[in-house]
Design an enzyme around this catalytic site. Sequence first.
Site, mmCIF file in Angstrom:
data_model
loop_
_atom_site.group_PDB
_atom_site.id
_atom_site.type_symbol
_atom_site.label_atom_id
_atom_site.label_comp_id
_atom_site.label_asym_id
_atom_site.label_seq_id
_atom_site.Cartn_x
_atom_site.Cartn_y
_atom_site.Cartn_z
ATOM 1 N N THR A 29 50.619 64.946 -7.948
ATOM 2 C CA THR A 29 50.992 64.442 -9.322
ATOM 3 C C THR A 29 50.216 63.466 -9.869
ATOM 4 O O THR A 29 49.773 63.421 -10.941
ATOM 5 C CB THR A 29 52.514 64.238 -8.997
ATOM 6 O OG1 THR A 29 53.133 65.060 -8.442
ATOM 7 C CG2 THR A 29 53.244 64.147 -10.508
ATOM 8 N N LYS A 85 59.400 67.644 0.530
ATOM 9 C CA LYS A 85 59.315 68.962 0.728
ATOM 10 C C LYS A 85 58.277 69.239 2.031
ATOM 11 O O LYS A 85 58.969 70.102 2.592
ATOM 12 C CB LYS A 85 58.468 69.547 -0.419
ATOM 13 C CG LYS A 85 57.985 70.799 -0.438
ATOM 14 C CD LYS A 85 59.252 71.914 -0.513
ATOM 15 C CE LYS A 85 58.720 73.421 -0.172
ATOM 16 N NZ LYS A 85 59.796 74.125 -0.112
ATOM 17 N N ARG A 130 76.148 66.933 19.972
ATOM 18 C CA ARG A 130 74.993 66.499 19.463
ATOM 19 C C ARG A 130 73.682 67.244 19.317
ATOM 20 O O ARG A 130 72.657 66.821 19.333
ATOM 21 C CB ARG A 130 74.854 64.824 19.602
ATOM 22 C CG ARG A 130 76.039 64.023 18.958
ATOM 23 C CD ARG A 130 75.908 62.860 19.276
ATOM 24 N NE ARG A 130 76.150 62.580 20.734
ATOM 25 C CZ ARG A 130 77.364 62.413 21.276
ATOM 26 N NH1 ARG A 130 78.496 62.878 20.368
ATOM 27 N NH2 ARG A 130 77.506 62.436 22.452
ATOM 28 N N CYS A 140 55.613 79.340 3.986
ATOM 29 C CA CYS A 140 55.994 77.857 3.684
ATOM 30 C C CYS A 140 55.966 77.217 5.011
ATOM 31 O O CYS A 140 55.218 76.179 5.214
ATOM 32 C CB CYS A 140 57.410 78.054 3.168
ATOM 33 S SG CYS A 140 57.925 78.888 1.832
HETATM 34 N N1 SAJ Z 1 62.311 80.977 12.731
HETATM 35 C C1 SAJ Z 1 62.347 80.986 14.196
HETATM 36 N N2 SAJ Z 1 63.480 80.464 14.747
HETATM 37 C C2 SAJ Z 1 64.676 79.927 14.030
HETATM 38 C C3 SAJ Z 1 64.486 80.154 12.496
HETATM 39 C C4 SAJ Z 1 63.397 80.616 12.163
HETATM 40 O O1 SAJ Z 1 61.470 81.396 14.915
HETATM 41 O O2 SAJ Z 1 65.570 79.652 14.747
HETATM 42 C C5 SAJ Z 1 61.260 81.580 12.145
HETATM 43 C C6 SAJ Z 1 61.519 82.803 11.255
HETATM 44 O O3 SAJ Z 1 61.406 84.018 12.044
HETATM 45 C C7 SAJ Z 1 60.179 82.741 10.397
HETATM 46 C C8 SAJ Z 1 59.993 81.315 10.206
HETATM 47 O O4 SAJ Z 1 60.692 80.717 11.164
HETATM 48 O O5 SAJ Z 1 59.171 83.500 10.936
HETATM 49 C C9 SAJ Z 1 60.253 80.678 8.753
HETATM 50 O O6 SAJ Z 1 61.727 81.280 8.562
HETATM 51 P P1 SAJ Z 1 62.885 80.607 7.985
HETATM 52 O O7 SAJ Z 1 64.112 81.273 7.582
HETATM 53 O O8 SAJ Z 1 63.205 79.107 8.682
HETATM 54 O O9 SAJ Z 1 62.214 79.849 6.406
HETATM 55 P P2 SAJ Z 1 61.690 80.424 5.152
HETATM 56 O O10 SAJ Z 1 60.020 80.392 5.309
HETATM 57 O O11 SAJ Z 1 61.971 81.906 4.746
HETATM 58 O O12 SAJ Z 1 61.905 79.311 4.269
HETATM 59 C C10 SAJ Z 1 61.733 78.076 4.247
HETATM 60 C C11 SAJ Z 1 63.052 77.277 4.090
HETATM 61 N N3 SAJ Z 1 62.864 75.989 4.431
HETATM 62 C C12 SAJ Z 1 63.754 75.325 5.419
HETATM 63 O O13 SAJ Z 1 64.977 75.996 5.943
HETATM 64 C C13 SAJ Z 1 63.320 73.828 5.705
HETATM 65 C C14 SAJ Z 1 63.450 77.285 2.567
HETATM 66 O O14 SAJ Z 1 64.547 76.430 2.371
HETATM 67 C C15 SAJ Z 1 62.176 76.721 1.735
HETATM 68 O O15 SAJ Z 1 62.517 76.936 0.280
HETATM 69 C C16 SAJ Z 1 61.130 77.706 2.052
HETATM 70 O O16 SAJ Z 1 60.869 77.611 3.329
HETATM 71 C C17 SAJ Z 1 59.897 77.189 1.103
HETATM 72 O O17 SAJ Z 1 59.763 78.042 0.041
HETATM 73 O O18 SAJ Z 1 59.308 76.481 1.298
#
Ligand code: SAJ
Length: 401
Positions: A123, A201, A241, A255
């Site tokens: 920014t 972020k 926990r 992302c």
């Molecule tokens: N995954 C695992 N194990 C889990 C959860 C997810 O292996 O227990 C994998 C998924 O299969 C996938 C990857 O992680 O391949 C990402 O999936 P996700 O559902 O965790 O996240 P995204 O990429 O769809 O969206 C993320 C989100 N960020 C967080 O949860 C911190 C979303 O809130 C953000 O807005 C988004 O990235 C973004 O645009 O940055």
Amino acid sequence: MKACFIGLGYIGLPTAIIAAQSGIEVVGVDINPQVVEMTNQGKLHIIEPGMEECLQKVIKAGTLKASLTPLESDAYFMVVPTPFKGNHEPDISYVEAATRSILPLLKAGDLYVIESTSPVGTTEIMAQLIFSERPDLVEKIEIAYCPERVLPGNVIYELVHNDRVIGGLTPQATEKAIEFYAQFVKGALHKTNARTAEMCKLTENSSRDVQIAFANELSLICDKADINVWELIELANKHPRVNILQPSCGVGGHCIAVDPYFITSDFPAESKIIADAREINNYKSFWCAEKVQTAMLEFELKHHRKPTIAMMGLAFKPNIDDLRESPAKYITTKVMQSCNNGDILVVEPNVKEHNVFKLTDYKVAYDKADIVVFLTAHTPFKELPWSEDKVVLDFCGIFKK
Ligand code: SAJ
């Protein structure tokens, strides 16, 4: 109030639509003529449940218009991709190009906001660019950073209800940006400075990546130790926990598998865990592909014929049709290359047709296969009957119970 969103992708378009719904006069800008044309026709070029109806309403009401070039507005939002280069260094050239595109339109009193995920300091760099080209605007416009945090598939709800972090270069800039977002965000709007908002972020997605890496590391250990990792995690999570995430065939999407590099690239000496998590999650996909190849060889040795293999799921996470940066796609491709495309049935129930993969119905593929490889935990897969006659490689916990 007129707002101009530069970038009509997975975040820019939904945000432009939601802003237009609240009565703001919005112009959405994209360099892709097809995106502009489709948007103006009320056709959604991305896949997001319920969003097309919202688009049609705002196009009909005339509060949203798509354009190839920016139009003079009161607030400008940079919502363009920030990929990384070959060496994992962030590429902010799209943010820069978007900023340059509005330079001639900026006037005193305007608001400029970056929403694109950006390395710390972006920014400030864009402010320097603006003021070097338009010194007349020094102290006359407000500049802020406000990242999005919506989950693909749940965007309509999350865009409105999620809390947002808003960091201005000055407290006045933060206030002005908050005023804008308050028009359509019901979640709390948290004030900070631009650098903290940028880092926030990156921290959110790195935190998730690290937590998934922990689960994936456990899955590698459990495979060697002959322990069911799904049962193990369920039991460990009974501790008040402890809250371990689920192992998978790797981390995909654009992302979580990208943003941590924006930290490791700028702070390599300090970001050890973040860097290791990226490596572990990448390695998990490679490891899965190797496991499939070994299972194929073992089958051939035992049965003196080539196995039929079902690769179950191509999307990067359950119950979506998004194949971008998908580890399942990477593993499937690697397995296909290693056996000359023979006897491999590729399954993705959320996609009708694909230009590279010939898709097979999931039940047909499951019936025919000698080796079944579960890559994405799509809900319909969970209804399939367990079969003793098949070799099952369950990388995403379909049969965990
Ligand atoms: N995954 C695992 N194990 C889990 C959860 C997810 O292996 O227990 C994998 C998924 O299969 C996938 C990857 O992680 O391949 C990402 O999936 P996700 O559902 O965790 O996240 P995204 O990429 O769809 O969206 C993320 C989100 N960020 C967080 O949860 C911190 C979303 O809130 C953000 O807005 C988004 O990235 C973004 O645009 O940055």
